[in-house]
Design a protein around this motif. Structure first.
Motif, PDB file in Angstrom:
ATOM      1  N   LYS A 106       0.846  -1.178   0.000  1.00 53.65           N
ATOM      2  CA  LYS A 106       0.000   0.000   0.000  1.00 53.65           C
ATOM      3  C   LYS A 106       0.894   1.245   0.000  1.00 53.65           C
ATOM      4  CE  LYS A 106      -3.756  -2.250   2.569  1.00 53.65           C
ATOM      5  NZ  LYS A 106      -4.611  -2.185   3.775  1.00 53.65           N
ATOM      6  N   GLY A 107       0.581   2.174  -0.830  1.00 51.01           N
ATOM      7  CA  GLY A 107       1.352   3.405  -0.883  1.00 51.01           C
ATOM      8  C   GLY A 107       2.373   3.392  -2.011  1.00 51.01           C
ATOM      9  N   PRO A 108       2.992   4.550  -2.259  1.00 46.97           N
ATOM     10  CA  PRO A 108       3.925   4.683  -3.391  1.00 46.97           C
ATOM     11  C   PRO A 108       5.251   3.983  -3.122  1.00 46.97           C
ATOM     12  CG  PRO A 108       3.893   6.689  -2.092  1.00 46.97           C
ATOM     13  CD  PRO A 108       2.838   5.810  -1.499  1.00 46.97           C
ATOM     14  N   LYS A 109       5.907   3.600  -4.213  1.00 50.83           N
ATOM     15  CA  LYS A 109       7.242   3.043  -4.114  1.00 50.83           C
ATOM     16  C   LYS A 109       8.239   4.162  -3.815  1.00 50.83           C
ATOM     17  CE  LYS A 109       6.380  -0.778  -7.321  1.00 50.83           C
ATOM     18  NZ  LYS A 109       6.830  -1.468  -8.572  1.00 50.83           N
ATOM     19  N   LYS A 110       9.350   3.781  -3.211  1.00 48.81           N
ATOM     20  CA  LYS A 110      10.328   4.780  -2.834  1.00 48.81           C
ATOM     21  C   LYS A 110      11.734   4.201  -2.978  1.00 48.81           C
ATOM     22  CE  LYS A 110      11.339   8.103   0.873  1.00 48.81           C
ATOM     23  NZ  LYS A 110      10.972   8.545   2.243  1.00 48.81           N
ATOM     24  N   GLU A 111      12.659   5.031  -3.428  1.00 50.44           N
ATOM     25  CA  GLU A 111      14.047   4.616  -3.559  1.00 50.44           C
ATOM     26  C   GLU A 111      14.946   5.594  -2.804  1.00 50.44           C
ATOM     27  OE1 GLU A 111      15.095   4.334  -7.642  1.00 50.44           O
ATOM     28  OE2 GLU A 111      14.002   2.458  -7.987  1.00 50.44           O
ATOM     29  N   LEU A 112      15.824   5.035  -1.985  1.00 47.13           N
ATOM     30  CA  LEU A 112      16.837   5.833  -1.303  1.00 47.13           C
ATOM     31  C   LEU A 112      18.173   5.499  -1.949  1.00 47.13           C
ATOM     32  CD1 LEU A 112      15.746   5.335   2.428  1.00 47.13           C
ATOM     33  CD2 LEU A 112      15.112   7.174   0.861  1.00 47.13           C
ATOM     34  N   LYS A 113      18.864   6.520  -2.462  1.00 47.50           N
ATOM     35  CA  LYS A 113      20.094   6.302  -3.204  1.00 47.50           C
ATOM     36  C   LYS A 113      21.278   6.937  -2.487  1.00 47.50           C
ATOM     37  CE  LYS A 113      17.841   6.244  -7.759  1.00 47.50           C
ATOM     38  NZ  LYS A 113      17.849   6.811  -9.131  1.00 47.50           N
ATOM     39  N   SER A 114      22.427   6.325  -2.687  1.00 52.48           N
ATOM     40  CA  SER A 114      23.665   6.878  -2.164  1.00 52.48           C
ATOM     41  C   SER A 114      24.800   6.484  -3.096  1.00 52.48           C
ATOM     42  CB  SER A 114      23.947   6.344  -0.751  1.00 52.48           C
ATOM     43  OG  SER A 114      25.155   6.864  -0.253  1.00 52.48           O
ATOM     44  N   VAL A 115      25.619   7.444  -3.467  1.00 54.23           N
ATOM     45  CA  VAL A 115      26.809   7.193  -4.284  1.00 54.23           C
ATOM     46  C   VAL A 115      28.023   7.343  -3.385  1.00 54.23           C
ATOM     47  CG1 VAL A 115      28.198   7.942  -6.239  1.00 54.23           C
ATOM     48  CG2 VAL A 115      25.690   7.977  -6.394  1.00 54.23           C
ATOM     49  N   ILE A 116      28.828   6.306  -3.327  1.00 57.03           N
ATOM     50  CA  ILE A 116      29.990   6.332  -2.437  1.00 57.03           C
ATOM     51  C   ILE A 116      31.261   6.088  -3.235  1.00 57.03           C
ATOM     52  CG2 ILE A 116      28.714   5.594  -0.400  1.00 57.03           C
ATOM     53  CD1 ILE A 116      29.722   2.790  -0.831  1.00 57.03           C
ATOM     54  N   THR A 117      32.320   6.682  -2.777  1.00 58.48           N
ATOM     55  CA  THR A 117      33.637   6.507  -3.378  1.00 58.48           C
ATOM     56  C   THR A 117      34.494   5.677  -2.433  1.00 58.48           C
ATOM     57  OG1 THR A 117      33.496   8.631  -4.525  1.00 58.48           O
ATOM     58  CG2 THR A 117      35.686   7.674  -4.256  1.00 58.48           C
ATOM     59  N   VAL A 118      35.068   4.597  -2.965  1.00 59.94           N
ATOM     60  CA  VAL A 118      35.895   3.706  -2.157  1.00 59.94           C
ATOM     61  C   VAL A 118      37.287   3.665  -2.771  1.00 59.94           C
ATOM     62  CG1 VAL A 118      36.095   1.433  -1.100  1.00 59.94           C
ATOM     63  CG2 VAL A 118      33.828   2.324  -1.688  1.00 59.94           C
ATOM     64  N   GLN A 119      38.282   4.016  -1.981  1.00 53.70           N
ATOM     65  CA  GLN A 119      39.659   3.972  -2.458  1.00 53.70           C
ATOM     66  C   GLN A 119      40.107   2.530  -2.642  1.00 53.70           C
ATOM     67  OE1 GLN A 119      41.290   6.717  -3.349  1.00 53.70           O
ATOM     68  NE2 GLN A 119      39.574   8.007  -2.668  1.00 53.70           N
ATOM     69  N   ASP A 120      41.179   2.369  -3.414  1.00 49.97           N
ATOM     70  CA  ASP A 120      41.700   1.028  -3.658  1.00 49.97           C
ATOM     71  C   ASP A 120      42.139   0.379  -2.345  1.00 49.97           C
ATOM     72  OD1 ASP A 120      42.523  -1.166  -5.215  1.00 49.97           O
ATOM     73  OD2 ASP A 120      44.590  -0.437  -5.215  1.00 49.97           O
ATOM     74  N   ASN A 121      41.790  -0.917  -2.199  1.00 49.41           N
ATOM     75  CA  ASN A 121      42.112  -1.683  -0.991  1.00 49.41           C
ATOM     76  C   ASN A 121      41.593  -0.982   0.264  1.00 49.41           C
ATOM     77  OD1 ASN A 121      43.409  -3.722  -2.451  1.00 49.41           O
ATOM     78  ND2 ASN A 121      45.392  -2.675  -2.341  1.00 49.41           N
ATOM     79  N   ASP A 122      40.347  -0.560   0.204  1.00 52.01           N
ATOM     80  CA  ASP A 122      39.715   0.117   1.331  1.00 52.01           C
ATOM     81  C   ASP A 122      38.265  -0.358   1.417  1.00 52.01           C
ATOM     82  OD1 ASP A 122      39.344   1.695   3.498  1.00 52.01           O
ATOM     83  OD2 ASP A 122      39.760   3.602   2.488  1.00 52.01           O
ATOM     84  N   THR A 123      37.605   0.005   2.503  1.00 57.55           N
ATOM     85  CA  THR A 123      36.209  -0.382   2.690  1.00 57.55           C
ATOM     86  C   THR A 123      35.415   0.795   3.233  1.00 57.55           C
ATOM     87  OG1 THR A 123      34.714  -1.967   3.775  1.00 57.55           O
ATOM     88  CG2 THR A 123      36.632  -1.248   5.032  1.00 57.55           C
ATOM     89  N   THR A 124      34.165   0.881   2.851  1.00 56.79           N
ATOM     90  CA  THR A 124      33.273   1.967   3.265  1.00 56.79           C
ATOM     91  C   THR A 124      31.898   1.386   3.579  1.00 56.79           C
ATOM     92  OG1 THR A 124      34.419   3.594   1.903  1.00 56.79           O
ATOM     93  CG2 THR A 124      32.195   4.154   2.600  1.00 56.79           C
ATOM     94  N   THR A 125      31.245   1.981   4.560  1.00 54.71           N
ATOM     95  CA  THR A 125      29.899   1.547   4.946  1.00 54.71           C
ATOM     96  C   THR A 125      28.894   2.637   4.605  1.00 54.71           C
ATOM     97  OG1 THR A 125      30.788   0.234   6.777  1.00 54.71           O
ATOM     98  CG2 THR A 125      28.449   0.777   6.860  1.00 54.71           C
ATOM     99  N   VAL A 126      27.766   2.248   4.035  1.00 51.20           N
ATOM    100  CA  VAL A 126      26.688   3.179   3.731  1.00 51.20           C
ATOM    101  C   VAL A 126      25.453   2.743   4.512  1.00 51.20           C
ATOM    102  CG1 VAL A 126      26.043   1.860   1.670  1.00 51.20           C
ATOM    103  CG2 VAL A 126      25.291   4.231   1.909  1.00 51.20           C
ATOM    104  N   SER A 127      24.722   3.705   5.084  1.00 48.40           N
ATOM    105  CA  SER A 127      23.565   3.395   5.929  1.00 48.40           C
ATOM    106  C   SER A 127      22.331   4.153   5.458  1.00 48.40           C
ATOM    107  CB  SER A 127      23.857   3.744   7.394  1.00 48.40           C
ATOM    108  OG  SER A 127      24.952   3.001   7.890  1.00 48.40           O
TER     109      SER A 127
END
Length: 618
Positions: free
Chosen positions: A64-85
């Motif tokens: 019930k109700g409209p669809k919704k999208e939450l977007k995030s663009v992240i940059t990850v350096q080589d041999n690194d890790t990043t968390t998006v919430s």
């Protein structure tokens, strides 16, 4: 996309591996999400030679109700890790999923559908007494908290029902208003009601439900209290057991009379006069005749006090432990197995049988032998006293051919043996990665020391801490071609009461990983309560002073002490809170290492699995 399915009892594990021409990334995606919390996804950029950008989309498609999208663009350096919430807010019935896209290859997407985990709150119920009789007043308090033990602001009311022992609805609070996470009320019981077990049922809008049983019975408060204790730690080798018997009326005055003891059903012949307190020594040689291999033997001691003048008989029982040894010596290991050419660390822990360190311990003598096949390779002789916590740290070198380490620890003339086998016997030529928690009792907001061993030389180590289905910490370590290293991790309240640490490294195009659990049994709040007097009388004023952090809510409960002699379980405890906070734990023991060929596979996506203790680690 090529899918591989690996079966785990009661739980499917889906691992997806996808081909790209160069580079790779690792994504940790949860399988479950909950309302009014955050949902985290971790991305690691491995071997691309430079930074990469990824688009992460959280799709919400309610029925019930409209669809919704939450977007995030992240940059990850080589041999690194990043968390998006992302914040989840309300989650109605429908479909939810994550989409991951490498912006350098926008036509390639990876999707992961999510299940909604409906337990979004922690509900606790407190009553003023464990047992009531007809005509009493039931006073109760309901706490509704989030998973950080803060008031659940989004929830305005709950439904509360009181149901008797015959399943009759006695009272309902359909919209019990929650203020600062609390609702409290009371109900006067009629004089003629059904006896037995009644139930308080609390239902939140999300469907979270909590039940608490109370007892309704015709009872008489006890007018006396008899306590049986032993004054010293007693072992089987001791000749006698010193016992202290305290007999008092509930208003504090001593009971005078005669004391008779019964141990394991056998009456002791001697009578002892008692005036509130008596000390007796019981001959153990005639009581404990069978030698047991158990660390402790329990004796059931019953005290019968015959009141002088009236002849009334008061009785109480207690189980008294008799220990095999006056100490406990255990070995805490950095790893279950020896690793070739990696120093092995372990700790002997010396305590009394109750787990408390000695103030003035004796010296522990250690003889450790390192074996190669059937040959004795090296012998270590160590004599030291443990530290103030009862710990004695040991470290031994290993070689490529070390098969096992035998440790003989002698204390107070008795020797305890421990054996640590080699990992070579367990894994053969298969590469492995092992992570161990070196901190014995991790504390909140304090560093936890961790150690990682591997059968290969590591260059990059990724780690993630997962608690309550969320990634609460992550990072990377450049190892510089080492096979073992120590590092520290700062704890936070999101890791209470238990968290899982995932470590990963890549060896010969294979992703190798391990998981370890650790407990953080602390709270980020405190309360101290003092009374203006330890003794008072009716109509006199008693001042209660409570201290805590500013803006804290302190709940007080005053109860007749004699009621607690009839039962327990009515109050809120730290253990009860931790049990509510417990959620399914990450499982990894069923996941073998995954081959990641640079010419065949590029991307690895595996789930943050939720699995109960009996499936991993206990």
């Amino acid at each position: 996309m090529k899918l591989y399915s690996l079966s785990v009892p009661f739980l499917p594990v889906i691992i997806a591996l996808v081909n790209y021409s160069s580079g790779s990334y690792v994504a940790l995606v949860p399988t479950q999400i909950r309302e009014y919390s955050s949902i985290s996804l971790a991305l690691a950029n491995v071997g691309n030679g430079g930074y990469s950008q990824y688009e992460v989309i959280f799709h919400k498609s309610p029925k019930k109700g409209p669809k919704k999208e939450l977007k995030s663009v992240i940059t990850v350096q080589d041999n690194d890790t990043t968390t998006v919430s992302f914040k989840t807010e309300s989650l109605d019935e429908g479909s939810y999923k994550f989409t991951i896209r490498d912006l350098a290859k926008p036509s390639e997407t990876h999707n992961r559908f999510l299940e909604v985990f409906r337990k979004s709150s922690v509900i606790l119920i407190q009553t003023d007494k464990p047992i009531y009789k007809p005509g009493d007043t039931i006073k109760f308090r309901v706490l509704v908290l989030d998973h950080e033990t803060k008031p659940l602001i989004k929830l305005k009311s709950v439904n509360i029902k009181l149901i008797d022992s015959k399943d009759n609805l006695i009272r309902e609070w359909p919209y019990a208003k929650i203020q600062n996470g609390i609702f409290q009320s009371q109900l006067d019981l009629a004089n003629f009601i059904a006896l037995g077990s009644w139930t308080i049922a609390v239902v939140a809008r999300s469907g979270d439900t909590k039940y608490k049983s109370i007892t309704i019975a015709e009872y008489v408060l006890p007018k006396h209290e008899i306590r049986i204790t032993k004054s010293t730690l007693t072992t089987i080798k001791d000749k006698s057991l010193p016992l202290t018997i305290e007999a008092r009326y509930t208003f504090g005055k001593p009971i005078k009379g005669s004391l008779y003891l019964t141990i394991d059903g056998s009456d002791l012949p001697n009578k002892t006069e008692i005036n509130g307190r008596a000390q007796i020594r019981v001959d153990l040689q005639n009581i404990i005749t069978d030698q047991s291999d158990s660390d402790v033997v329990w004796l059931n001691v019953t005290a019968n006090v015959e009141e002088a003048g009236s002849g009334h008989l008061y009785q109480s029982s207690a189980n008294i432990p008799i220990y095999q040894k006056p100490y406990k010596l255990t070995l805490q290991k950095s790893s279950e197995y020896l690793l070739p050419e990696v120093p092995y660390r372990c700790w002997l822990k010396l305590t009394d049988p109750l787990g408390e360190p000695f103030e003035q311990p004796e010296t522990i003598k250690v003889k450790a032998t390192r074996d190669i096949r059937l040959w004795l390779d090296k012998t270590y002789m160590i004599e030291r006293k443990p530290d103030e916590n009862g710990m004695l740290e040991l470290q031994f070198e290993t070689s490529d051919s070390t098969m096992k380490l035998d440790i003989a620890a002698t204390y107070a003339g008795e020797t305890t043996h421990f054996t640590i086998p080699s990992e070579m016997d367990q894994s053969g030529d298969r590469p492995f990665l092992k992570v161990s928690v070196l901190t014995g009792n991790p504390r909140l907001s304090q560093p936890v020391e961790l150690q990682v061993h591997s059968s290969f030389k590591m260059s990059l180590l990724l780690y993630y801490v997962i608690a309550h289905g969320e990634i609460v910490a992550s990072g990377k370590l450049h190892v510089k071609e080492l096979r073992w290293l120590n590092f520290q991790l700062m704890t936070n309240f999101k890791m209470v009461p238990r968290a899982s640490l995932v470590v990963m490294a890549i060896n010969s195009n294979k992703l190798i990983k391990d998981v370890v659990q650790f407990k953080v049994h602390d709270l980020n709040s405190f309360v101290n309560v003092t009374l203006s007097s330890g003794e008072t009388e009716p109509q006199k004023q008693l001042t209660v002073t409570a201290k805590s952090y500013p803006k804290s809510m302190v709940g007080l409960l005053a109860i007749d002490k004699s009621v607690l002699a009839l039962g327990s379980g009515n109050d809120l405890t730290k253990q009860a809170l931790f049990e509510e906070l417990e959620t399914p734990i990450l499982a990894s023991s069923y996941l073998d290492e995954l081959e990641v060929s640079t010419t065949v596979f590029n991307s690895i996506v595996f789930n943050i699995l939720n699995c109960y203790d009996n499936y991993y680690g206990g």
